[in-house]
Design a protein around this motif. Structure first.
Motif, PDB file in Angstrom:
ATOM      1  N   THR A   1       4.863 -19.424  15.215  1.00 37.01           N
ATOM      2  CA  THR A   1       5.747 -20.116  14.273  1.00 37.01           C
ATOM      3  C   THR A   1       5.541 -21.630  14.328  1.00 37.01           C
ATOM      4  O   THR A   1       6.274 -22.358  13.673  1.00 37.01           O
ATOM      5  CB  THR A   1       7.224 -19.824  14.602  1.00 37.01           C
ATOM      6  OG1 THR A   1       7.489 -20.277  15.943  1.00 37.01           O
ATOM      7  CG2 THR A   1       7.520 -18.338  14.525  1.00 37.01           C
ATOM      8  N   ASN A   2       4.562 -22.091  15.097  1.00 31.86           N
ATOM      9  CA  ASN A   2       4.335 -23.527  15.265  1.00 31.86           C
ATOM     10  C   ASN A   2       5.652 -24.254  15.549  1.00 31.86           C
ATOM     11  O   ASN A   2       6.052 -25.183  14.845  1.00 31.86           O
ATOM     12  CB  ASN A   2       3.649 -24.125  14.026  1.00 31.86           C
ATOM     13  CG  ASN A   2       3.297 -25.599  14.207  1.00 31.86           C
ATOM     14  OD1 ASN A   2       3.084 -26.070  15.326  1.00 31.86           O
ATOM     15  ND2 ASN A   2       3.249 -26.342  13.115  1.00 31.86           N
ATOM     16  N   ALA A   3       6.310 -23.825  16.619  1.00 33.21           N
ATOM     17  CA  ALA A   3       7.632 -24.359  16.944  1.00 33.21           C
ATOM     18  C   ALA A   3       7.595 -25.870  17.140  1.00 33.21           C
ATOM     19  O   ALA A   3       6.580 -26.438  17.551  1.00 33.21           O
ATOM     20  CB  ALA A   3       8.154 -23.674  18.212  1.00 33.21           C
TER      21      ALA A   3
ATOM     22  N   ARG B   1       1.390 -26.507  17.673  1.00 37.14           N
ATOM     23  CA  ARG B   1      -0.013 -26.602  17.252  1.00 37.14           C
ATOM     24  C   ARG B   1      -0.770 -27.672  18.031  1.00 37.14           C
ATOM     25  O   ARG B   1      -1.901 -27.455  18.465  1.00 37.14           O
ATOM     26  CB  ARG B   1      -0.014 -26.944  15.756  1.00 37.14           C
ATOM     27  CG  ARG B   1      -1.355 -27.019  15.088  1.00 37.14           C
ATOM     28  CD  ARG B   1      -1.195 -27.490  13.633  1.00 37.14           C
ATOM     29  NE  ARG B   1      -0.365 -26.638  12.800  1.00 37.14           N
ATOM     30  CZ  ARG B   1      -0.685 -25.417  12.401  1.00 37.14           C
ATOM     31  NH1 ARG B   1      -1.829 -24.896  12.769  1.00 37.14           N
ATOM     32  NH2 ARG B   1       0.134 -24.727  11.644  1.00 37.14           N
TER      33      ARG B   1
ATOM     34  N   ASP C   1      -5.948 -22.695  14.401  1.00 40.10           N
ATOM     35  CA  ASP C   1      -4.817 -23.244  13.648  1.00 40.10           C
ATOM     36  C   ASP C   1      -4.411 -22.367  12.467  1.00 40.10           C
ATOM     37  O   ASP C   1      -3.303 -22.500  11.951  1.00 40.10           O
ATOM     38  CB  ASP C   1      -5.141 -24.667  13.179  1.00 40.10           C
ATOM     39  CG  ASP C   1      -4.920 -25.679  14.290  1.00 40.10           C
ATOM     40  OD1 ASP C   1      -3.873 -25.614  14.945  1.00 40.10           O
ATOM     41  OD2 ASP C   1      -5.790 -26.535  14.510  1.00 40.10           O
ATOM     42  N   LEU C   2      -5.321 -21.498  12.035  1.00 37.04           N
ATOM     43  CA  LEU C   2      -4.948 -20.551  10.987  1.00 37.04           C
ATOM     44  C   LEU C   2      -3.962 -19.516  11.538  1.00 37.04           C
ATOM     45  O   LEU C   2      -2.987 -19.149  10.870  1.00 37.04           O
ATOM     46  CB  LEU C   2      -6.210 -19.871  10.456  1.00 37.04           C
ATOM     47  CG  LEU C   2      -6.050 -19.046   9.186  1.00 37.04           C
ATOM     48  CD1 LEU C   2      -5.598 -19.922   8.029  1.00 37.04           C
ATOM     49  CD2 LEU C   2      -7.364 -18.352   8.847  1.00 37.04           C
TER      50      LEU C   2
ATOM     51  N   GLY D   1       1.159 -20.609  13.340  1.00 35.99           N
ATOM     52  CA  GLY D   1       1.977 -20.811  12.138  1.00 35.99           C
ATOM     53  C   GLY D   1       1.863 -19.688  11.124  1.00 35.99           C
ATOM     54  O   GLY D   1       2.539 -19.730  10.102  1.00 35.99           O
ATOM     55  N   ALA D   2       1.026 -18.678  11.376  1.00 35.97           N
ATOM     56  CA  ALA D   2       0.894 -17.567  10.424  1.00 35.97           C
ATOM     57  C   ALA D   2       1.950 -16.488  10.674  1.00 35.97           C
ATOM     58  O   ALA D   2       1.976 -15.479   9.973  1.00 35.97           O
ATOM     59  CB  ALA D   2      -0.506 -16.968  10.480  1.00 35.97           C
TER      60      ALA D   2
ATOM     61  N   SER E   1       1.236 -12.691  10.687  1.00 33.68           N
ATOM     62  CA  SER E   1       0.791 -11.970   9.489  1.00 33.68           C
ATOM     63  C   SER E   1      -0.726 -11.949   9.347  1.00 33.68           C
ATOM     64  O   SER E   1      -1.254 -11.321   8.439  1.00 33.68           O
ATOM     65  CB  SER E   1       1.428 -12.595   8.239  1.00 33.68           C
ATOM     66  OG  SER E   1       0.894 -13.879   7.996  1.00 33.68           O
TER      67      SER E   1
ATOM     68  N   GLU F   1      10.520 -26.551  10.595  1.00 35.83           N
ATOM     69  CA  GLU F   1      10.036 -26.008  11.861  1.00 35.83           C
ATOM     70  C   GLU F   1      10.305 -24.531  12.051  1.00 35.83           C
ATOM     71  O   GLU F   1       9.732 -23.924  12.944  1.00 35.83           O
ATOM     72  CB  GLU F   1      10.593 -26.810  13.056  1.00 35.83           C
ATOM     73  CG  GLU F   1      12.101 -26.922  13.121  1.00 35.83           C
ATOM     74  CD  GLU F   1      12.591 -27.691  14.355  1.00 35.83           C
ATOM     75  OE1 GLU F   1      11.762 -28.279  15.066  1.00 35.83           O
ATOM     76  OE2 GLU F   1      13.801 -27.675  14.611  1.00 35.83           O
TER      77      GLU F   1
ATOM     78  N   GLY G   1       9.741 -21.972   9.835  1.00 39.09           N
ATOM     79  CA  GLY G   1       8.767 -21.088   9.199  1.00 39.09           C
ATOM     80  C   GLY G   1       9.309 -20.437   7.934  1.00 39.09           C
ATOM     81  O   GLY G   1      10.373 -20.809   7.430  1.00 39.09           O
ATOM     82  N   VAL G   2       8.555 -19.466   7.441  1.00 41.98           N
ATOM     83  CA  VAL G   2       8.881 -18.792   6.180  1.00 41.98           C
ATOM     84  C   VAL G   2       9.511 -17.430   6.455  1.00 41.98           C
ATOM     85  O   VAL G   2      10.545 -17.087   5.870  1.00 41.98           O
ATOM     86  CB  VAL G   2       7.603 -18.625   5.315  1.00 41.98           C
ATOM     87  CG1 VAL G   2       7.912 -17.827   4.050  1.00 41.98           C
ATOM     88  CG2 VAL G   2       7.013 -19.992   4.980  1.00 41.98           C
TER      89      VAL G   2
ATOM     90  N   VAL H   1       5.834 -14.148   5.429  1.00 42.93           N
ATOM     91  CA  VAL H   1       5.092 -15.295   4.865  1.00 42.93           C
ATOM     92  C   VAL H   1       4.693 -15.044   3.409  1.00 42.93           C
ATOM     93  O   VAL H   1       4.952 -15.861   2.531  1.00 42.93           O
ATOM     94  CB  VAL H   1       3.844 -15.673   5.684  1.00 42.93           C
ATOM     95  CG1 VAL H   1       3.201 -16.935   5.128  1.00 42.93           C
ATOM     96  CG2 VAL H   1       4.200 -15.874   7.149  1.00 42.93           C
TER      97      VAL H   1
END
Lengths: 472, 472
Positions: B149-151, B163, B196-197, B200-201, B204, B425, B427-428, B466
């Motif tokens: 979730t790239n907290a 990240r 990095d892909l 934060g994904a 998914s 921060e 996420g989706v 997402v």
């Protein structure tokens, strides 16, 4: 003289984007290969970039993006035109040089891809800010290229590589669609990180046309010192000590070898050397808070370092001029190398604790196999060494043609066995395709190929860079 | 009771990975929805994760990855099983809790995805290092989820989000292939940024099973202060002044509103408030070099800030205990909010210079439309506000059911019109799918969909998170 594909293409291009194909568009800094191209287009804005990309996609003409042309891995030159295919179009960012905006109170600037790194730095400085990315080639390198190659340089230790300094991008994808994502935000978790996918893709997934960049407030106190260290292991212990003293205030930590100083003496004798002839030295720069003069902080640090035997001798710059002189020395090591003429260059990185063992083992292995001279220097704080071989006195580059490849392979094997990288900051381009095939994790490479195939199904974006063209 | 798909699946799973499906696996912190699932698998190592993923791919069963379960956007719960499809398998990282290694001299640690953030922080601290990511939920949140979730949290201003703290990953892709890329390198430019892909994904595109993480040397001097500011605009000018004084030494800069303090008084009266009742205050933490005591640096800064009218009153913590008390106050604002019970929460970010105008305009717009109370607080240094609405005294959450959606839309519209983000921060997940569809740049969204389709053609990885499932 245009071939038929080019005539169709020219008709589809926006008016006035073409430029004469001069030899400069086909060069790379080390002049080892010569690019080929059909046309040169220099669009004035992102819509023109998109139009050029769509036209090339329709005509099935490859696009070689070009920034300042300073890359060292042949990402900017296509030396071989694919059999039967038309010559590629060079897409030059030279006319997209606008500063779109600067928000000093936010520490943000938006630059078009064709601004040189120096111009970006100057724009920040004019508003009391610092864009910290710093490279020897910054007067020529363009910010679009710096992002597309995730450039590193001397301040990555503190501020990160180009990737860490980019908040958002505008980019044209291989199908001509434009990603408008020039956010000025520190936090934005809204889906996949397309920005970081394009950063470091070396133009093979799309064209970065503009970027929002992170600035910093320049530290109120800065200081520079040159320090003689007993060996690379001591240099690493010294780095840890510096980090403990400076609380993140170490801006640069550069390793310099005695061979590097000797090459400077030989080719650029006018450059003053504060610690002439020492086998290993370090250039350290610190940036510190209000209330802590840098020379005072460096003196406290140096006292402890000398007491622990980590530093044998040292000079703290007593003026801005002297600090600039120290940096002048460091930045002319690559120029001295060029004048000597390298047999082979290696832009490697290693886990920090592996560096002393690598330097010892690789140095011994090289000595056992060749009379070539070694200059090992670089961004020690990042674990990034430039590990370059040069002819013995009286011999020249061509004398080593037979052994070059085996020496490079040996070096890369020793690096990879220690968990390192065969390309720390220069990228893959077309020079290191074989290294990537050999060394990359297979699942990661498969994911890369899948992404390339889905975003650029025609294979027109910087063909043959990063990934070899798909086999039919 | 298993349905036929599950029976086939169970036969294909590695022995001993299944766990009983207890209600805890189906919960999310705000208890607004209940997840559905068929099986729970808790693999012990990456090969078992890969085997589970391959089995699910063969059986066409969706996978819902689960870390600590603290996410706030429903990324960890699938409330609706797709029509006709089998119930998903929950892939819990709870058994992959090993510290694979720590290299304090490199400032690197390798953690398995199931280590809690607190456990990672403790492992670093035991070796004299700091893993700087810090969240209120760190005792429960797992590092795999923090990366997926790239907290962000309270120290992103200085150290970046998750990240920026990740050097390499090990991950299982949707086809069961394992990316082995746990490099301990600061610089490694060898192809597309798959790391990095996946960061934060939100699970998914694959499952992060381990990560190499960047540590820092803790600053030798730290200080904390609570400062009353006249308004948010003054808080931003104060931030710039702090950055100029501290040379990157500002670790956290948190905005606290009078409403936040009032909620604390109402629900947690035992928490001491050093500046009770003030409309706007800031918690600042600094970490400084040897030779510069933090209280001395803060005093110098505070003197200038008060002379310029940027600070009306302030308390510098005089002990570690007092510093901890200030943080205790800040970290209990979310708990007070929970006890009051929010009507709607917004995790927004804005360009820094847009914040004062937004706070004024949005506050006025809300007052004009509703009697709801507003608590606006958060990570001002990152432009990240938690902008939450609460019932008026004597009313409750359900009373606002009719207006909730329109209020949130109005807030998001005002944020996006100023170049902000509807998810800074958190996420989706599944909660903000509609926001992403509405607000994301179309070309970026198209690239996201293309990448999802090529890496996860069966759509089994955290289905519906997402990105909405592809329409047939």
């Amino acid at each position: 003289m245009l071939n038929p594909a080019d005539e169709t293409l020219v008709a589809r291009l926006p008016e006035g984007v073409l430029r004469p194909l001069t030899p400069a568009y086909l060069e790379e800094p080390r002049r080892r290969v010569q690019g080929r191209a059909g046309l040169v287009a220099a669009p004035r804005n992102v819509d023109e970039v998109a139009a050029v990309v769509r036209a090339c996609a329709e005509a099935r003409v490859g696009i070689v993006p070009r920034g300042g042309g300073t890359g060292l891995v042949l990402g900017q030159v296509l030396p071989d035109i694919p059999p039967g295919g038309p010559a590629p179009l060079i897409l030059s960012m030279e006319r997209m040089t606008a500063l779109r905006g600067i928000w000093p109170e936010e520490n943000v600037l938006i630059a078009e891809a064709g601004m040189t790194l120096q111009a970006v730095r100057d724009a920040a400085e004019a508003r009391g800010r610092l864009f910290p990315l710093s490279l020897a080639s910054q007067g020529t390198a363009m910010i679009g290229g710096c992002l597309s190659t995730n450039a590193g340089g001397v301040t990555a230790l503190r501020y990160g590589t180009a990737r860490a300094l980019c908040l958002g991008i505008e980019a044209v994808l291989p199908d001509g669609r434009v990603v408008h994502d020039l956010k000025r935000l520190r936090k934005d978790n809204t889906g996949y990180d397309i920005r970081d996918l394009l950063i470091g893709a070396e133009g093979s997934l799309g064209i970065v046309t503009a970027a929002s960049l992170r600035l910093v407030v320049p530290p109120p106190q800065t200081g520079v010192a040159m320090l003689q260290v007993p060996d690379p292991a001591a240099a690493l212990t010294l780095l840890a000590l510096a980090e403990r003293h400076m609380a993140g205030g170490v801006t640069a930590f550069e390793l310099i070898s005695g061979q590097g100083l000797a090459f400077l003496t030989e080719t650029l004798p006018e450059i003053r050397q504060p610690l002439p002839g020492v086998p290993w030295s370090v250039l350290i720069e610190v940036g510190l808070p209000e209330g802590l003069p840098a020379d005072q902080a460096l003196e406290g640090f140096l006292t402890e370092a000398m007491a622990r035997g980590l530093v044998l001798d040292g000079v703290i710059a007593q003026s801005g001029q002297q600090a600039a002189d120290f940096w002048h020395l460091r930045e002319h090591i690559p120029e001295a190398n060029r004048r000597i003429g390298a047999i082979a260059s290696h832009d490697i990185s290693l886990p920090l604790s592996e560096i002393p063992g690598f330097i010892q083992a690789a140095g011994a292995a090289i000595t056992a196999r060749t009379d070539a001279r070694l200059n090992c220097f670089g961004h020690l704080g990042d674990g990034n060494l430039h590990y370059n071989l040069f002819p013995a006195p009286g011999r020249n580059r061509a004398d080593y043609d037979a052994e070059r490849k085996a020496l490079s392979e040996m070096i890369h094997e020793m690096v990879m066995a220690r968990g390192g990288s065969f390309s720390a900051e220069h990228g893959v381009g077309r020079l290191k395709l074989g290294d990537l095939e050999r060394w990359a994790d297979p699942a990661r490479l498969a994911a890369m190929r899948a992404i390339k195939a889905t975003l650029d199904p025609l294979g027109i974006m910087n063909p043959g860079a990063v990934l070899a063209p798909a086999r039919g």
